[in-house]
Design a protein around this motif. Structure first.
Motif, PDB file in Angstrom:
ATOM      1  N   UNK B 257       0.826  -1.204   0.000  1.00  0.00           N
ATOM      2  CA  UNK B 257       0.000   0.000   0.000  1.00  0.00           C
ATOM      3  C   UNK B 257       0.863   1.258   0.000  1.00  0.00           C
ATOM      4  N   UNK B 258       1.999   1.211   0.684  1.00  0.00           N
ATOM      5  CA  UNK B 258       2.871   2.392   0.744  1.00  0.00           C
ATOM      6  C   UNK B 258       3.373   2.760  -0.648  1.00  0.00           C
ATOM      7  N   UNK B 259       3.610   1.732  -1.460  1.00  0.00           N
ATOM      8  CA  UNK B 259       4.080   1.980  -2.824  1.00  0.00           C
ATOM      9  C   UNK B 259       2.937   2.512  -3.681  1.00  0.00           C
ATOM     10  N   UNK B 260       1.734   1.959  -3.470  1.00  0.00           N
ATOM     11  CA  UNK B 260       0.570   2.397  -4.258  1.00  0.00           C
ATOM     12  C   UNK B 260       0.399   3.909  -4.157  1.00  0.00           C
ATOM     13  N   UNK B 261       0.523   4.431  -2.940  1.00  0.00           N
ATOM     14  CA  UNK B 261       0.397   5.872  -2.738  1.00  0.00           C
ATOM     15  C   UNK B 261       1.393   6.651  -3.586  1.00  0.00           C
ATOM     16  N   UNK B 262       2.641   6.206  -3.547  1.00  0.00           N
ATOM     17  CA  UNK B 262       3.682   6.945  -4.271  1.00  0.00           C
ATOM     18  C   UNK B 262       3.489   6.833  -5.775  1.00  0.00           C
ATOM     19  N   UNK B 263       3.099   5.638  -6.238  1.00  0.00           N
ATOM     20  CA  UNK B 263       2.921   5.452  -7.673  1.00  0.00           C
ATOM     21  C   UNK B 263       1.743   6.296  -8.159  1.00  0.00           C
ATOM     22  N   UNK B 264       0.671   6.318  -7.367  1.00  0.00           N
ATOM     23  CA  UNK B 264      -0.498   7.136  -7.754  1.00  0.00           C
ATOM     24  C   UNK B 264      -0.106   8.602  -7.840  1.00  0.00           C
ATOM     25  N   UNK B 265       0.699   9.045  -6.881  1.00  0.00           N
ATOM     26  CA  UNK B 265       1.132  10.440  -6.877  1.00  0.00           C
ATOM     27  C   UNK B 265       1.997  10.739  -8.107  1.00  0.00           C
ATOM     28  N   UNK B 266       2.782   9.756  -8.521  1.00  0.00           N
ATOM     29  CA  UNK B 266       3.650   9.943  -9.680  1.00  0.00           C
ATOM     30  C   UNK B 266       2.847  10.027 -10.970  1.00  0.00           C
ATOM     31  N   UNK B 267       1.816   9.137 -11.084  1.00  0.00           N
ATOM     32  CA  UNK B 267       1.040   9.089 -12.313  1.00  0.00           C
ATOM     33  C   UNK B 267       0.050  10.241 -12.389  1.00  0.00           C
ATOM     34  N   UNK B 268      -0.393  10.705 -11.234  1.00  0.00           N
ATOM     35  CA  UNK B 268      -1.393  11.766 -11.202  1.00  0.00           C
ATOM     36  C   UNK B 268      -0.963  12.814 -10.181  1.00  0.00           C
ATOM     37  N   UNK B 269      -0.389  13.939 -10.674  1.00  0.00           N
ATOM     38  CA  UNK B 269       0.161  14.948  -9.762  1.00  0.00           C
ATOM     39  C   UNK B 269      -0.885  15.528  -8.815  1.00  0.00           C
ATOM     40  N   UNK B 270      -2.173  15.445  -9.193  1.00  0.00           N
ATOM     41  CA  UNK B 270      -3.186  16.026  -8.327  1.00  0.00           C
ATOM     42  C   UNK B 270      -3.576  15.089  -7.177  1.00  0.00           C
ATOM     43  N   UNK B 271      -3.057  13.843  -7.228  1.00  0.00           N
ATOM     44  CA  UNK B 271      -3.402  12.866  -6.187  1.00  0.00           C
ATOM     45  C   UNK B 271      -2.710  13.223  -4.873  1.00  0.00           C
ATOM     46  N   UNK B 272      -3.512  13.331  -3.832  1.00  0.00           N
ATOM     47  CA  UNK B 272      -2.940  13.612  -2.510  1.00  0.00           C
ATOM     48  C   UNK B 272      -3.086  12.367  -1.635  1.00  0.00           C
ATOM     49  N   UNK B 273      -1.963  11.694  -1.363  1.00  0.00           N
ATOM     50  CA  UNK B 273      -2.064  10.460  -0.586  1.00  0.00           C
ATOM     51  C   UNK B 273      -2.444  10.750   0.866  1.00  0.00           C
TER      52      UNK B 273
END
Lengths: 255, 431
Positions: B257-273
């Motif tokens: 899950x910790x990686x999912x947050x970072x990957x989502x943030x990388x793919x979508x700059x507007x994503x706030x984990x």
């Protein structure tokens, strides 16, 4: 797939080819045979072509969760954009990854391995073993891929696909849940083995040869590489063929 | 009266000491990272009943399964006899359950037969380990303590069963002599054959009977306290270990899950984990593993079924899944001892990776799941190997060169080989 989409159509099933199936010369033959089978039974299928990319399996098994999830999320975006519901794949690694590890990242699909598809088609009477090469009475031994067998409990589908051939099926000493790995899993395919006294694929080939087979049946492109290398090393290429279940099925039906 | 007090003190002391050690082990297990294994209670219960109570995964190897079954049933059922011993010991009674009449005779008779089968099975196990020298019981990790541990367990069980049978034989003879206190009770299908070799004097028989009785119960109390230090701990932990075992397909590895947050943030700059605690990726030491991994380590009885089916080990590589589990237990025990001696903050500068498990071992794994499949109590060595790999790759960037090349290819070409993504569909053109 993009063409179908443009024509406003949707496939019954998406054929996920996989990297080995796309690039590896030996595995490309299996890919084409899977297509022939799909075409033969009239299933409307599509492939992603250049839009497909690695599922991330080797990265994940090597410990690189970042790279895996990057790959996974990119693939899921593509698959979801095309509204994909059902996927068939010729690779147990792709199969396991998409089936088990993609749902948690937002990609939920019905995923089957091509041997399951062949089993279903046989059960539905759409696929037989006629009109092609006869395997009648031939000695065939099937090697269980870890990610299909132990990994997902699929032992019967590939055997069912072989049973219709009326061949002589022989099991190796270590088979099904006790099957011995070919040596390629866990990203081993991409590195030299650690120091030991034997290569794993040679250990497996020795065991397979004890059954005196004419055909060693495989269901995974990586197993295919490892087993073929083993057969070459033993200089048995003339006597023993390593064939994927899809190739056997296609040949038996003259496709 | 003195005997009763002595018995009470000994029993309480043994139980207290065991409780202290058990709590330490539970504390150590809780040093592991959280993982939810409370879902699907019904399925978990069924798994425990089938695998631990029903010994379903033992049958793959029929001979040890058969012998182990005797020892297992003997252990479970002879505990009813221990209950009688404890009551007798506390109240100064003798064979308190004899009021059960025919049932009592049946019970004692069956205990005797079970004791005899346990005796025989343990003797055969000793032969398999020390004379036949089965390959499964050797290996780099099976030297010194682990080797003696196995023999101590078997010898203790043989001694306990011998004391039990000898005690019954003396009792039976005393009953025949009509000695006071020795009520006529019990059936002695096995120990009756020992009667003739025993002395005929009543006082000698009483001494023998009492010595065996005390030896038997003190032996059991001592054995109880041996368990936390021994591989034999599986007789208790097999049950929770199977209950909390992984129910998902074996091929499925956890998504971090910790990686999912970072990957989502990388793919979508507007994503706030969601705010999460920054932690390590993967495991360098035992405290980076999950509590289930640590419980697995305490449950392992070092039978070696995992190692004997491991393709890497079979072909002479250093990797042995059994050693992975034993190293994990040794290290968590060491971490626990450090906490006891120096407090929770103490760092000894050692870690599971490198000080116990080498890089060569973790990179030899094919992730084939044969070890997981083979374990009779659902231990998962593969998960530990994967966590160590995750640390090596994501925290240290220390993968074998060819693995780095493969990962570079995926990053650049979306395939593990150096082919252009534009060529991915070429297979359709060739024939």
């Amino acid at each position: 797939m993009a063409e179908l989409m443009a024509a406003g159509e949707e496939p019954e099933i998406l054929f996920w080819v996989g990297c080995a199936g796309s690039y590896d010369e030996r595995a490309q033959k299996i890919t084409r045979d899977i297509c022939k089978i799909l075409h033969h039974v009239g299933i409307k299928y599509a492939v992603l072509g250049t839009e497909e990319s690695c599922t991330g399996d080797p990265a994940k098994r090597a410990g690189n969760e970042f790279l895996f999830q990057m790959q996974a999320m990119t693939n899921i975006e593509v698959l979801n954009a095309y509204n994909i519901k059902k996927i068939v794949t010729g690779c147990p690694h792709c199969f396991n990854t998409i089936k088990n590890e993609y749902p948690g990242l937002g990609g939920t699909y019905e995923v089957i391995h091509h041997t399951q598809l062949i089993q279903d088609l046989i059960n539905e009477g759409k696929l037989k073993a006629e009109g092609g090469e006869s395997f009648k009475g031939k000695k065939i031994t099937y090697h269980d891929p870890c990610y299909l067998g132990r990994g997902n409990g699929i032992y019967e589908a590939p055997r069912k696909a072989l049973e219709v051939l009326d061949a002589q099926l022989v099991e190796m000493k270590r088979c099904k849940s006790n099957g011995l790995c070919c040596g390629a899993g866990g990203a081993q395919m991409f590195k030299e083995p650690e120091k030991g006294n034997k290569d794993i694929n040679v250990e497996r080939i020795d065991e397979a040869l004890q059954t005196n087979p004419q055909v060693i049946a495989a269901g995974c492109p990586f197993c295919m590489t490892m087993l073929s290398d083993g057969i070459k090393l033993k200089d048995k290429e003339q006597e023993v063929k390593v064939l994927d279940i899809a190739e056997i099925t296609a040949r038996a039906n003259g496709l | 009266m003195v005997a009763q007090i002595l018995f009470l003190v000994l029993t309480l002391a043994a139980i207290a000491l065991f409780t202290v050690n058990l709590r330490k082990i539970i504390r150590n297990i809780r040093l592991g990272k959280p993982v939810d294994r409370k879902d699907q209670p019904q399925k978990r219960l069924m798994t425990m009943l089938r695998v631990a109570f029903g010994q379903s995964k033992m049958v793959v190897r029929p001979i040890p399964a058969f012998l182990h079954f005797f020892v297992y049933i003997g252990f479970v059922i002879i505990n009813i006899e221990v209950l009688e011993i404890i009551i007798d010991g506390l109240f100064g009674t003798h064979r308190i359950f004899n009021g059960l009449g025919g049932l009592y005779n049946f019970l004692i008779g069956s205990f005797e037969i079970l004791a005899f089968t346990v005796w025989g099975s343990c003797a055969i196990f000793l032969v398999r380990r020390n004379i036949l020298k089965l390959k499964r019981f050797s290996g780099v990790e099976m030297k010194s303590w682990p080797k003696s541990d196995a023999n101590y367990i078997l010898i203790t069980e043989i001694l306990l069963m011998s004391a039990f049978l000898l005690m019954n034989a003396a009792d039976a003879k005393l009953q025949l002599l009509g000695a006071s206190h020795y009520v006529n009770a019990g059936a002695f299908p096995v120990s009756q054959y020992l009667i003739n070799i025993l002395p005929s004097s009543e006082s000698a028989l009483v001494i023998l009977e009492r010595s065996c009785w005390w030896f038997h119960i003190i032996g059991i109390l001592a054995f109880l306290n041996y368990l936390p230090y021994s591989k034999h701990f599986h007789i208790l932990f097999a049950f929770p270990n199977t209950y909390f075992s992984n129910l998902e397909p074996k091929g499925e590895f956890t998504n971090m899950a910790s990686v999912t947050n970072e990957v989502k943030a990388m793919l979508d700059p507007s994503f706030v984990p969601a705010e999460t605690e920054p932690g390590k990726f993967g495991a360098k030491d035992v405290t980076d593993l999950s509590w289930v991994n640590l419980m697995n380590a305490y449950t392992c009885t070092e039978c070696g079924r995992c190692t004997s089916v491991c393709p890497a080990n079979i072909t002479g590589k250093l990797l042995s899944p059994r050693k992975i589990m034993m190293d994990t237990r040794d290290r968590i025990t060491e971490v626990g001892q450090n906490i006891d001696k120096h407090g929770a903050e103490h760092q000894d500068g050692k870690s599971l990776l490198d000080d116990y498990i080498s890089r060569e071992e973790i990179w030899a794994c094919t992730s084939c799941n044969a070890c997981v499949e083979a374990c009779p109590v659902n231990i998962d060595p593969l998960q530990i190997i994967m966590e160590l790999r995750r640390f090596a790759v994501m925290e240290e960037s220390q993968a074998p060169g060819s693995i780095n090349a493969m990962m570079g290819n995926i990053e650049n070409n979306q395939a593990p080989w150096k082919y252009s993504p534009a060529d991915r569909f070429n297979w359709a053109q060739e024939n």
